[in-house]
Motif scaffolding. Sequence first.
Motif, PDB file in Angstrom:
ATOM      1  N   UNK A 183       0.859  -1.179   0.000  1.00 15.48           N
ATOM      2  CA  UNK A 183       0.000   0.000   0.000  1.00 15.48           C
ATOM      3  C   UNK A 183       0.897   1.231   0.000  1.00 15.48           C
ATOM      4  N   UNK A 184       0.863   1.980  -1.105  1.00 13.63           N
ATOM      5  CA  UNK A 184       1.702   3.163  -1.231  1.00 13.63           C
ATOM      6  C   UNK A 184       1.037   4.162  -2.162  1.00 13.63           C
ATOM      7  N   UNK A 185       0.849   5.378  -1.712  1.00 13.37           N
ATOM      8  CA  UNK A 185       0.164   6.383  -2.531  1.00 13.37           C
ATOM      9  C   UNK A 185       0.948   6.693  -3.804  1.00 13.37           C
ATOM     10  N   UNK A 186       2.238   6.885  -3.665  1.00 13.82           N
ATOM     11  CA  UNK A 186       3.068   7.253  -4.811  1.00 13.82           C
ATOM     12  C   UNK A 186       3.329   6.086  -5.741  1.00 13.82           C
ATOM     13  N   UNK A 187       3.251   4.868  -5.201  1.00 11.38           N
ATOM     14  CA  UNK A 187       3.578   3.691  -5.989  1.00 11.38           C
ATOM     15  C   UNK A 187       5.064   3.529  -6.214  1.00 11.38           C
ATOM     16  N   UNK A 197      -1.750  -1.579  -3.999  1.00 17.95           N
ATOM     17  CA  UNK A 197      -2.777  -0.545  -3.967  1.00 17.95           C
ATOM     18  C   UNK A 197      -2.058   0.796  -3.951  1.00 17.95           C
ATOM     19  N   UNK A 198      -2.244   1.579  -5.008  1.00 17.17           N
ATOM     20  CA  UNK A 198      -1.555   2.857  -5.099  1.00 17.17           C
ATOM     21  C   UNK A 198      -2.489   3.923  -5.644  1.00 17.17           C
ATOM     22  N   UNK A 199      -2.039   5.173  -5.583  1.00 14.67           N
ATOM     23  CA  UNK A 199      -2.762   6.286  -6.201  1.00 14.67           C
ATOM     24  C   UNK A 199      -1.996   6.772  -7.420  1.00 14.67           C
ATOM     25  N   UNK A 200      -1.263   5.854  -8.034  1.00 20.30           N
ATOM     26  CA  UNK A 200      -0.447   6.169  -9.206  1.00 20.30           C
ATOM     27  C   UNK A 200      -0.627   5.070 -10.252  1.00 20.30           C
TER      28      UNK A 200
END
Length: 316
Positions: A140-144, A166-169
């Motif tokens: 789980x990392x927003x930046x990926x 799971x990322x936001x990238x």
Amino acid sequence: MTESVPVMHAPTEERNHDTHDIDLLPSLGILQHINTADATVPNAVALVLPQLARVVDAAVERVRHGGRVHYFGAGTSGRLAALDAAEVPPTFGVPPDLFVAHHAGGPRALSQSVKEAEDDDRLGASDAACVHAQDVAIGVTASGTTRYVGGALRECRRVGAVTALISANPGSPLAHQVDVHVGVDTGAEVIAGSTRMKAGTAQKLLLNAFSTATLVRLGCTFSNLMVGVDAGNAKLRGRMVGLLAQATGYTEDTCAETLAETGGNTRVALVSMLAGVPVESAVIALRDAGGSVRGALESLGTGPTTPTHVPDATYP
């Protein structure tokens, strides 16, 4: 010589053109901008549900064969993963080590920042040493781009575990290292780079949806009722008595008596009452059905229909 610092190219690091003047606004104006941005998150999450469903399917299959679910994260992402893992056992009545959260920097990093830990891929690999081939590992990392997560996922994949990110990238460089990438596009944050905001909200939604769907599929609910909670205190006993009354149609007094007879085991009480069998028979049926109330009822010759039956409900 000055060390070269890599420039991060992730959607969450971009500037949000709608909030350039946010520092000039009154409190209400700031809150309205945040709320408008937050409202875009559920639609972004909806677009990646097919990928998330693949992770759910893998987790259901692996857990049924003795596997566990491991989360790996850092910063906000890791804290959200730790929160989800901590809430699973009391909600669904599963073993405390079925969902395991690994956070860069360890327990101390849950309450304060340990920034250098997230850049250590070897630490991620070391923390992943407890993962086995029958497990599922989710980074789980927003930046990926988090190196700790990358190191962990590489080790997990090496041993044969199912891996997901799971990322936001959507363009995460870690995507090629996993079996499934759930890359939700939440775009630029209200405050550039503050991934505890939209990206964090999306991760919270995805993690909650993942763990809930997985445990529903594993038979940890009956219809939409939490039946895995052991009634160990007065508040929970009251909640479970109400649940039993809703599910069976019996009076609360009858439900309370049956629950007491089972020692607070809601599943056993529910099967006993719906099937009209002694508690001992309900215990055996549940054991043979792997803890599934619907499966136990079916084995006892009581169909899935109950006073709260949903017509299109299916067996886990």
